[in-house]
Design a protein around this motif. Structure first.
Motif, short mmCIF file in Angstrom:
data_model
loop_
_atom_site.label_atom_id
_atom_site.label_comp_id
_atom_site.label_asym_id
_atom_site.label_seq_id
_atom_site.Cartn_x
_atom_site.Cartn_y
_atom_site.Cartn_z
N HIS A 466 0.84 -1.21 0.00
CA HIS A 466 0.00 0.00 0.00
C HIS A 466 0.87 1.25 0.00
O HIS A 466 0.64 2.20 -0.77
CB HIS A 466 -0.90 -0.05 1.24
CG HIS A 466 -1.92 1.03 1.33
ND1 HIS A 466 -3.03 1.10 0.51
CD2 HIS A 466 -2.01 2.10 2.18
CE1 HIS A 466 -3.75 2.15 0.85
NE2 HIS A 466 -3.15 2.78 1.85
N LEU A 467 1.89 1.26 0.85
CA LEU A 467 2.78 2.43 0.92
C LEU A 467 3.65 2.54 -0.32
O LEU A 467 3.91 3.66 -0.80
CB LEU A 467 3.64 2.35 2.18
CG LEU A 467 2.91 2.40 3.52
CD1 LEU A 467 3.90 2.53 4.66
CD2 LEU A 467 1.89 3.54 3.57
N GLU A 468 4.11 1.42 -0.85
CA GLU A 468 4.89 1.46 -2.09
C GLU A 468 4.09 2.08 -3.23
O GLU A 468 4.63 2.79 -4.08
CB GLU A 468 5.35 0.05 -2.49
CG GLU A 468 6.42 -0.56 -1.59
CD GLU A 468 7.82 -0.11 -1.96
OE1 GLU A 468 7.98 0.87 -2.71
OE2 GLU A 468 8.78 -0.75 -1.46
N ALA A 469 2.76 1.84 -3.22
CA ALA A 469 1.91 2.35 -4.29
C ALA A 469 1.59 3.83 -4.14
O ALA A 469 1.33 4.52 -5.14
CB ALA A 469 0.61 1.54 -4.35
N HIS A 470 1.60 4.34 -2.90
CA HIS A 470 1.09 5.69 -2.68
C HIS A 470 2.09 6.67 -2.08
O HIS A 470 1.84 7.88 -2.07
CB HIS A 470 -0.17 5.63 -1.79
CG HIS A 470 -1.28 4.82 -2.39
ND1 HIS A 470 -2.02 5.27 -3.45
CD2 HIS A 470 -1.74 3.58 -2.08
CE1 HIS A 470 -2.92 4.35 -3.77
NE2 HIS A 470 -2.78 3.31 -2.96
N LEU A 471 3.19 6.17 -1.54
CA LEU A 471 4.25 7.03 -1.03
C LEU A 471 5.47 6.91 -1.94
O LEU A 471 5.70 5.85 -2.53
CB LEU A 471 4.66 6.62 0.39
CG LEU A 471 3.91 7.17 1.59
CD1 LEU A 471 4.58 6.67 2.87
CD2 LEU A 471 3.86 8.68 1.59
N ASP A 472 6.25 7.96 -2.00
CA ASP A 472 7.50 7.91 -2.75
C ASP A 472 8.55 7.26 -1.86
O ASP A 472 9.34 7.93 -1.18
CB ASP A 472 7.92 9.32 -3.16
CG ASP A 472 9.08 9.32 -4.15
OD1 ASP A 472 9.79 8.30 -4.22
OD2 ASP A 472 9.29 10.35 -4.81
#
Length: 485
Positions: A466-472
């Motif tokens: 989830h974070l890989e998809a939405h955070l840099d």
């Protein structure tokens, strides 16, 4: 030495703990060795570490996300509230004092050497340290002597990413306002910002991101949508458990004022056929509950008085007369006995009080705290459980002869003659799928139970994705800087 990055929040409860867990798991999946660190935490939901101390439960979850066992250096200062104005102070895993808030404010600056000692020791063993702040750096009235936010970041020279929570509203003011009140030397440590808990279409906040970036000069790292699987991870706040989906088998849990170590509830609430109902003050214990579970407490005698003040003692005895089952864990176990004796005034004025009288045992409070990870065998099913003890007090009496757990050859806990009322000091036992299945079967549950440990690991992987998809994530890792004394 490791590189380090610090996640701070523009307010409390912005989701820092979960973001640190997700970043740690994402870094681990990228092949980095990673460890979590929180200089100061305030929580009665503690974990016992492999090196014989205690840290905040959130840091234990972050350790799991990092593929590690928890150790005391991951959270060198832990405050455990015992009253409205005072807290127990745990330093590098061990209790050092019980202080009022004003007195702790004077003491906290003296704890920075211990904080840095733990941090640098941890940093020697890993590629990356992901640091979590506490509260908000915008509380500039607390900046003097700070060890939790900018005080630590400045002392250890760790760059900061600031998180805003859009779900509660006013996120532009949260971040721009923080920029407005911080002194220049603290502002220089903040390199970037991100938005958490977004519901809906993130592109609708593109202008907001530009406004924040223009007003602060910080690099935008992304907008993180609401993580739907968050409920599958161990709860940091007991009330988070109430909102979880459930089923027809009801377990009622009275919300004690100083509820502690309620991680016993997480595996139960993850069961699709089970509803864990947290009963708040002023509400009766539900008559349709199969089990009343009295959880741990940081202040057993005070919470027993609170229990009676709600009329829950009357509800509990009615539940027992109807044939309902009762389980007390740690402080809850102590409450179920005939008496609690505190001759040394460990929890308050010296004296003794009557317990709920459902188990024929007596507890004597002792100053030494027992902190140990251990395994036990469930006598009736033979299932092995892994758990931990974290308590003061020794409990003895006739019903301990009916111990329903065995630690080696030693009996653990007590059980009533009819087997419907049980107590023990062992936390975490419901994490064992086999034991949980056997225990729920006694309550009328049939069928398969969830695989709890696997579910938590899968949810941590999903959080990382989830974070890989939405955070840099590339920018976060690039922002981290090498630390050293």
């Amino acid at each position: 030495m490791a590189k380090a990055i610090m996640i701070q929040g523009a307010g409390s409860n912005v989701g820092k703990s979960m973001l640190v867990a997700g970043i740690a798991r994402a870094a681990l999946r990228r092949g980095l060795s990673v460890a979590p660190f929180k200089p100061q935490n305030m929580s009665n939901n503690a974990a016992v570490t492999v090196d014989g101390g205690e840290i905040g439960r959130a840091q234990a979850l972050q350790a799991m996300a990092s593929g590690l066992e928890p150790i005391v250096d991951m959270n060198p200062v832990l405050l455990k509230p015992e009253s409205e104005t005072g807290a127990q102070v745990i330093v590098q895993g061990q209790r050092t004092a019980t202080l009022r808030a004003r007195d702790y404010g004077k003491m906290k600056a003296t704890l920075m050497p211990a904080v840095l000692d733990s941090f640098y020791r941890l940093a020697k063993g890993y590629d990356l340290i992901v640091v979590e702040g506490a509260g908000s750096p915008a509380e500039v009235n607390l900046r003097s002597g700070d060890i939790a936010n900018m005080g630590f970041a400045s002392a250890a020279k760790v760059p900061v990413v600031l998180i805003g929570d859009i779900d509660r509203g006013g996120v532009i003011a949260q971040l721009v306002g923080t920029h407005a009140v911080l002194p220049p030397e603290d502002l220089a440590l903040i390199k970037a910002f991100a938005i958490n808990k977004f519901r809906g279409d993130p592109t609708l906040f593109a202008d907001g991101m530009e406004i924040i970036a223009d007003r602060t000069g910080w690099r935008p790292l992304g907008i993180v949508p609401w993580f739907d699987q968050a409920w599958r991870l161990p709860a940091e706040d007991v009330m988070d458990i109430s909102g979880r989906p459930g089923g027809p088998l009801k377990i009622a849990v009275p919300k004690l004022n100083r509820i502690a170590n309620f991680d016993d509830l997480d595996p139960l609430s993850a069961e699709p056929d089970v509803t864990v109902e947290i009963v708040e003050a002023g509400h009766p214990l539900p008559a349709d509950a199969a089990l009343v579970l009295i959880p741990g407490s940081k202040s057993t005698i005070a919470d027993l008085a609170h229990f009676r003040a709600q009329g829950w003692d009357i509800d509990l005895h009615a539940h027992v007369r109807r044939g309902g089952r009762v389980l007390g864990v740690c402080g809850g176990y102590q409450m179920l006995g005939k008496r609690i004796i505190d001759a040394e005034g460990i929890e308050g004025p010296p004296g003794e009080v009557d317990g709920l009288g459902l188990l024929d045992v007596v507890t004597e409070m002792k100053p030494a705290k027992r902190l140990v990870q251990t395994s036990a065998r469930h006598v009736s099913s033979g299932e092995i459980v892994m758990g931990y003890e974290i308590h003061i007090g020794q409990t003895n009496g006739p019903d301990t002869a009916n111990a329903w757990l065995k630690i080696g050859e030693r009996g653990e806990g007590a059980e009533s003659a009819d087997g419907k009322i049980k107590g023990c000091y062992l936390h975490g036992l419901f994490s064992a799928d086999g034991f949980r299945s056997a225990y729920l079967a006694e309550l009328g549950h049939s069928g398969q139970v969830a695989t709890y440990g696997k579910s938590v690991e899968e949810s941590l992987d999903a959080l990382a994705q989830h974070l890989e998809a939405h955070l840099d994530m590339d920018a976060i890792l690039a922002t981290a800087e090498t630390v050293g004394r």
